[in-house]
Design an enzyme around this catalytic site. Structure first.
Site, PDB file in Angstrom:
ATOM      1  N   TRP A  27       0.866  -1.185   0.000  1.00  0.00           N
ATOM      2  CA  TRP A  27       0.000   0.000   0.000  1.00  0.00           C
ATOM      3  C   TRP A  27       0.906   1.239   0.000  1.00  0.00           C
ATOM      4  O   TRP A  27       1.758   1.376   0.879  1.00  0.00           O
ATOM      5  CB  TRP A  27      -0.866  -0.055   1.261  1.00  0.00           C
ATOM      6  CG  TRP A  27      -1.862   1.034   1.407  1.00  0.00           C
ATOM      7  CD1 TRP A  27      -2.738   1.487   0.473  1.00  0.00           C
ATOM      8  CD2 TRP A  27      -2.113   1.801   2.587  1.00  0.00           C
ATOM      9  NE1 TRP A  27      -3.523   2.482   0.995  1.00  0.00           N
ATOM     10  CE2 TRP A  27      -3.155   2.692   2.288  1.00  0.00           C
ATOM     11  CE3 TRP A  27      -1.553   1.816   3.871  1.00  0.00           C
ATOM     12  CZ2 TRP A  27      -3.660   3.602   3.223  1.00  0.00           C
ATOM     13  CZ3 TRP A  27      -2.047   2.707   4.795  1.00  0.00           C
ATOM     14  CH2 TRP A  27      -3.089   3.579   4.469  1.00  0.00           C
ATOM     15  N   ASP A  46      -0.225  -5.060   9.462  1.00  0.00           N
ATOM     16  CA  ASP A  46      -1.278  -4.176   8.984  1.00  0.00           C
ATOM     17  C   ASP A  46      -2.461  -5.073   8.614  1.00  0.00           C
ATOM     18  O   ASP A  46      -2.398  -5.834   7.648  1.00  0.00           O
ATOM     19  CB  ASP A  46      -0.776  -3.382   7.764  1.00  0.00           C
ATOM     20  CG  ASP A  46      -1.775  -2.327   7.326  1.00  0.00           C
ATOM     21  OD1 ASP A  46      -2.923  -2.354   7.795  1.00  0.00           O
ATOM     22  OD2 ASP A  46      -1.398  -1.463   6.499  1.00  0.00           O
ATOM     23  N   ALA A  56      -5.984  -4.596   7.812  1.00  0.00           N
ATOM     24  CA  ALA A  56      -7.134  -3.743   7.478  1.00  0.00           C
ATOM     25  C   ALA A  56      -8.288  -4.543   6.887  1.00  0.00           C
ATOM     26  O   ALA A  56      -9.368  -3.997   6.686  1.00  0.00           O
ATOM     27  CB  ALA A  56      -6.698  -2.660   6.500  1.00  0.00           C
ATOM     28  N   LYS A  87     -13.464  -1.485   6.332  1.00  0.00           N
ATOM     29  CA  LYS A  87     -13.994  -2.404   5.331  1.00  0.00           C
ATOM     30  C   LYS A  87     -14.873  -3.456   5.989  1.00  0.00           C
ATOM     31  O   LYS A  87     -15.975  -3.718   5.538  1.00  0.00           O
ATOM     32  CB  LYS A  87     -12.866  -3.107   4.582  1.00  0.00           C
ATOM     33  CG  LYS A  87     -11.567  -2.323   4.470  1.00  0.00           C
ATOM     34  CD  LYS A  87     -11.502  -1.415   3.285  1.00  0.00           C
ATOM     35  CE  LYS A  87     -10.309  -0.475   3.416  1.00  0.00           C
ATOM     36  NZ  LYS A  87      -9.925   0.209   2.253  1.00  0.00           N
TER      37      LYS A  87
HETATM   38  C1  LMR Z   1      -7.101   1.646  -0.420  1.00  0.00           C
HETATM   39  O1  LMR Z   1      -5.996   1.085  -0.403  1.00  0.00           O
HETATM   40  O2  LMR Z   1      -7.718   1.884  -1.447  1.00  0.00           O
HETATM   41  C2  LMR Z   1      -7.759   2.017   0.898  1.00  0.00           C
HETATM   42  O3  LMR Z   1      -7.006   1.549   1.957  1.00  0.00           O
HETATM   43  C3  LMR Z   1      -8.056   3.454   0.994  1.00  0.00           C
HETATM   44  C4  LMR Z   1      -6.844   4.285   1.244  1.00  0.00           C
HETATM   45  O4  LMR Z   1      -6.845   5.013   2.225  1.00  0.00           O
HETATM   46  O5  LMR Z   1      -5.896   4.237   0.450  1.00  0.00           O
END
Ligand code: LMR
Length: 404
Positions: free
Chosen positions: A127, A207, A209, A242
């Site tokens: 990410w 992490d 999420a 989410k």
């Molecule tokens: C994403 O990766 O699309 C989500 O986690 C939203 C973000 O904050 O980037």
């Protein structure tokens, strides 16, 4: 002060959402930011959340401050659901944060406070915001191998890279549903990876999420707990964006695991003082809602069944997309798309193809070719698959099996 301020680089994910909103085309398709969409194209509010909100409206008697740690009832109940074999306040503590992002940031800030020279190891595909968070906390990042388009039944390349990690370094690991690849290690490969890190003074920052979107809520949590048990110290950043659909409420938590009640209490104090210096304390609405859900057996079951339905829907969409790419002439193994976990997968395509699909066809694809399959409507699968197949880059696919 503001004269000659250069514009900042736009956030690659959120700027895409802004561009999508402005696009007047009626057949546009948003596969950018990670939000779930149901068959009608809406991001629904969970029924359990609506019920809890109605109850909260009646029962809440004050809006006075809660405290820096946040809503302890939420933290404790969520902790007990995630880590039933560990004791809150003895084996671990938690601080409520602004989403999972806030949880990662708080963990990194604490690492910087305690060991400012730590290196943070991140997967080579990750990410994008991880890099911003590491930079903002004052730490430095290095990468370890993460495959993009091939299932990970071996962690050998990551283990090789992480052989250079030193005592005091941290390793960011995606608890499940890797963002952006959707490729999680097989259980055996994950065990092998963490066995190679254990006993070296390395601190995992997990992490997490997307708990609930991988193999199911308890199976995902159990995989994370297995990692925690190997290490004397670790962090887990969780998000309710989410899996409880509370995206805009910005609810998450930073869990810190340590070897004694005294140590985790001291860590909690530091996490709180770091939070106090950043934003003082978190908002309460989402936390109170989740606390109500978690403390009511029926509501909790209702929420988990709604989450499971979203997980199944995404799995079906993954399979359809994989099939349609093959039907469209995609001459490569797309099983990593069908078998991947969570919302995302990467498609081997270069930036010019990503821009072309957006500009010419109105198909919005995330950075690096990231597709949010959780937002892919059935009606768009064939068109998207055709667009992707025409953008396929074999060179990217082939270079995937090397270390970064
Ligand atoms: C994403 O990766 O699309 C989500 O986690 C939203 C973000 O904050 O980037």
């Amino acid at each position: 002060m503001f004269a000659n301020v250069p514009p900042p680089a736009p956030d690659p994910i959120l700027s895409l959402s802004a561009a999508f909103r402005k696009d007047a085309r009626t057949d546009k398709v948003d596969l950018g930011v990670g939000v779930y969409r149901d068959v009608s194209g809406k991001t629904p509010i969970f029924g359990a959340v609506k019920s809890a909100e109605r109850g909260l409206l009646e029962s809440q008697t004050t809006k006075a401050y809660v405290g820096i740690q946040g809503n302890v009832g939420f933290l404790q109940s969520f902790g007990e659901l995630l880590f039933p074999e560990l004791a809150f306040a003895k084996d671990y503590t938690a601080v409520q944060t602004l989403g999972g992002t806030g949880g990662v940031r708080l963990a990194l800030d604490l690492v910087h406070l305690l060991t400012p020279n730590s290196t943070v190891w991140v997967p080579s595909s990750t990410w994008g915001n991880h890099y911003q968070l590491i930079k903002a906390s004052g730490l430095r990042a290095k990468t370890y191998n993460q495959q993009k388009y091939h299932s990970s039944t071996s962690a050998a390349l990551a283990i090789d890279d992480l052989a250079q990690a030193q005592s005091g370094d941290c390793v960011i690991f995606h608890g499940c549903c890797h963002n952006p690849t959707g490729i999680d290690y097989s259980e055996a490969a994950q065990d092998e990876l963490f066995a190679s890190l254990a006993g070296r003074g390395i601190v995992p920052i997990i992490d997490a999420a997307y708990i609930g979107f991988g193999a199911g809520f308890s199976a995902d949590a159990a995989r994370i707990a297995k990692i925690i048990r190997r290490f004397p110290e670790s962090f887990v950043a969780v998000s309710c964006s989410k899996n409880i659909g509370l995206y805009r409420e910005r609810l998450g938590a930073c869990f810190a695991f340590g070897e004694s009640k005294e140590l985790v209490t001291a860590v909690q104090g530091h996490l709180e003082s770091l939070a106090r210096g950043m934003y003082s304390m978190p908002a309460d609405h989402g936390a109170s809602v989740v606390e109500i859900i978690l403390k009511d057996h029926q509501l909790c079951e209702h929420w988990l069944s709604e989450l499971e339905a979203q997980r199944q829907h995404i799995k079906q969409s993954r399979a359809k997309l994989s099939d349609e790419i093959t039907k469209a002439g995609g001459d490569f193994d797309t099983s990593y798309i069908a078998n991947g976990n969570g919302m995302f997968c990467l498609f081997p395509m270069v930036d010019t193809s990503i821009s072309r699909l957006r500009e010419v066809e109105g198909i919005y694809i995330g950075p690096g070719g990231r597709l949010n399959i959780a937002a892919l409507a059935d009606a768009d699968v064939t068109r998207v698959a055709l667009g992707l197949t025409g953008s396929f880059d074999r060179g990217l696919l082939d270079s995937d099996l090397q270390s970064p």
